[in-house]
Design an enzyme around this catalytic site. Structure first.
Site, short mmCIF file in Angstrom:
data_model
loop_
_atom_site.label_atom_id
_atom_site.label_comp_id
_atom_site.label_asym_id
_atom_site.label_seq_id
_atom_site.Cartn_x
_atom_site.Cartn_y
_atom_site.Cartn_z
N ASN A 271 0.82 -1.21 0.00
CA ASN A 271 0.00 0.00 0.00
C ASN A 271 0.86 1.26 0.00
OD1 ASN A 271 -2.09 1.94 0.41
ND2 ASN A 271 -3.33 0.40 1.41
N ASP A 272 1.37 1.66 1.16
CA ASP A 272 2.09 2.92 1.25
C ASP A 272 3.34 2.96 0.37
OD1 ASP A 272 0.29 3.96 3.12
OD2 ASP A 272 1.33 2.97 4.77
N VAL A 273 3.98 1.82 0.15
CA VAL A 273 5.24 1.80 -0.61
C VAL A 273 5.02 1.98 -2.11
CG1 VAL A 273 6.40 0.39 1.12
CG2 VAL A 273 5.25 -0.72 -0.80
N VAL A 274 3.76 2.06 -2.55
CA VAL A 274 3.46 2.29 -3.97
C VAL A 274 2.56 3.51 -4.16
CG1 VAL A 274 3.74 -0.13 -4.59
CG2 VAL A 274 1.48 0.69 -3.92
N SER B 297 -0.17 4.12 7.21
CA SER B 297 -0.02 5.55 7.45
C SER B 297 -1.37 6.24 7.59
CB SER B 297 0.76 6.19 6.30
OG SER B 297 0.01 6.10 5.10
#
Length: 462
Positions: free
Chosen positions: A388-391, A429
């Protein structure tokens, strides 16, 4: 006999360092673990010959049998998805062992002040510092284990939390100075350890799941430093060298993890991830477009280049074996498939690499962020599973976002994006993922293992 033990310790430390070096690359990691394990066995056996053992072989053997038996059993039984919490608890045991050694030595000094002159003032100061660091690493790692194992469900915050943390730390340091500079009395030592353990708990309680890779690396570094310091107190060369190497490696890894999230260590420890931003975040345009496993399978089957981005959702769904089965089917159709790993994907450093290795994915198909990020724009389909957050592209475009500046995988540059996700929730996040709303992104909702299984079925019919 003492020269033989010290020489053996030095040789074991050298082999341990070489093993640690080999662990830095996937192709040599297994042999590196074997090298380091052999070095630890040799160092343990040499300890039986140490002059200071004074015939306490029974207690040593009992400790080895109990500890080794528990480790062997748990190591055989643990699932790959539970590996992060196992790493956390084992790391905590290392810090706890260092703190226990310090406790014994400090209590001995409180009963016999003459031992202070025998050890020397520097050894006493290092012993106290190692005791504090080891106790913090022990209790903090226990909390990290409880969070990873689902026993503590979320980050815990309370009023004036940071102020209370600083007061507890200040009291711990003050008592440590009193013990080292004035007198290591038994009552002060007990209160000192109690406060250090409390601070470790308070330090780890507010840490959220997204920051877990960083905090595990930090506690690993603290454990190494504590072992090195207690090695100095005991005059044990093997502990000094091994602890220093582990502490240095853990410190570098912590810095790399924090850099990968674009978050200073102080923010990881003292600021909630995804807290209040500096301004209004950009509005999301478009809508999520649902797809089904059949349509997703068709897109993958007729692509030339595919990149798969695994995340923690893949680990939860235990879908790694199904994913590899699907990749083999795509390979038979001439599709070029690679895996892209973000440094902080999962719950510990290297978590995704471990899962893919368990499924038998060849190392040359796995690339990290720096190696593969420029390849997304020439990729036909990128398949995101549980990340999720890493993309999230807002990390590159929205200064008001808590993610801004965090290096991400450039999935949004792919020609087509497929996302397997249980639901429409945000990442750790709490930031909505703009990738999911792009025109060329399609969502495939459901459990990762089941969805990939349905895609495999569909591929076989094409």
């Amino acid at each position: 006999m003492n020269w033989l033990v010290e020489t053996g310790y030095f040789a074991a430390a050298v082999v341990f360092i070489l093993g640690l070096k080999r662990m830095s690359h996937p192709t040599t990691a297994r042999s590196g673990i074997h090298w380091a394990g052999i070095a630890m066995v040799v160092a343990t056996l040499l300890t039986f010959l140490h002059p200071q053992i004074d015939g306490r072989y029974g207690l040593m053997l009992l400790a080895i049998v109990i500890g080794g038996g528990i480790a062997w059993y748990s190591g055989k039984k643990v699932a790959m998805t539970d590996m992060p919490q196992m790493i956390a608890i084992y790391n905590g045991m290392g810090g706890g062992a260092a703190a226990a050694i310090a406790a014994v030595e400090l209590m001995r000094m409180s009963d016999n002040p003459a031992l202070i002159e025998e050890h020397g003032s520097l050894a006493l100061w290092l012993g106290v510092l190692g005791a504090m660091i080891g106790a913090i690493a022990f209790s903090g790692s226990i909390v990290a284990w409880a969070k990873l194992d689902g026993r503590i469900k979320k980050a815990m915050h309370f009023p004036s939390q940071q102020l209370i943390n600083m007061i507890v730390l200040a009291l711990t340091v003050y008592l440590g100075v009193v013990i080292a500079a004035v007198e290591p009395s038994s009552s002060l030592v007990l209160v000192f350890f109690g406060l250090a353990l409390l601070f470790g708990v308070l330090l780890a309680l507010p840490i959220g799941g997204a920051d877990m890779p960083v905090i595990i690396s930090l506690f690993n570094a603290l454990t190494g430093l504590a072992v090195a310091m207690e090695g100095f107190v005991l005059g044990n060369a093997a502990m000094i060298i091994a602890g220093t190497v582990v502490g240095a490696a853990g410190t570098l890894l912590t810095q790399l993890m924090a850099k990968a999230m674009n978050r200073p260590i102080r923010n990881v420890l003292f600021k909630q991830f995804g807290g209040a931003s500096s301004g209004e975040q950009s509005e999301i345009e478009g809508s999520m477009k649902a797809s089904d496993p059949m349509d997703a399978a068709v897109q993958l089957a007729f692509a030339e280049r595919v990149i798969i981005v695994p995340g923690y959702g893949l680990a939860v769904a235990q879908a790694q074996h199904k994913v590899w089965e699907m990749v083999e089917l795509l390979g038979e159709r001439g599709v070029e498939v690679r895996f892209a790993i973000h440094p902080v994907a999962g719950r510990m450093p290297g978590h995704m690499n471990v899962l893919l290795a368990e499924a038998g994915v060849p190392y040359d198909m796995i690339a990290d962020l720096d190696e593969i990020n420029n390849d997304f724009e020439t990729t036909d389909v990128t398949l995101v599973i549980g990340a999720n957050d890493v993309v999230n592209p807002v990390a590159k475009s929205d200064p008001a976002s808590p993610l801004y500046g965090m290096p991400i995988l450039n999935v949004d540059q792919s020609r087509n994006v497929l996302v397997i996700k249980r639901g429409q929730g945000a990442g750790f996040s709490g930031v909505e993922n703009h990738l999911f709303y792009l025109d060329h992104t399609h969502m495939v909702y459901g459990d990762g293992q089941k969805v990939v299984g349905d895609m495999i079925t569909a591929l076989k019919t094409l």
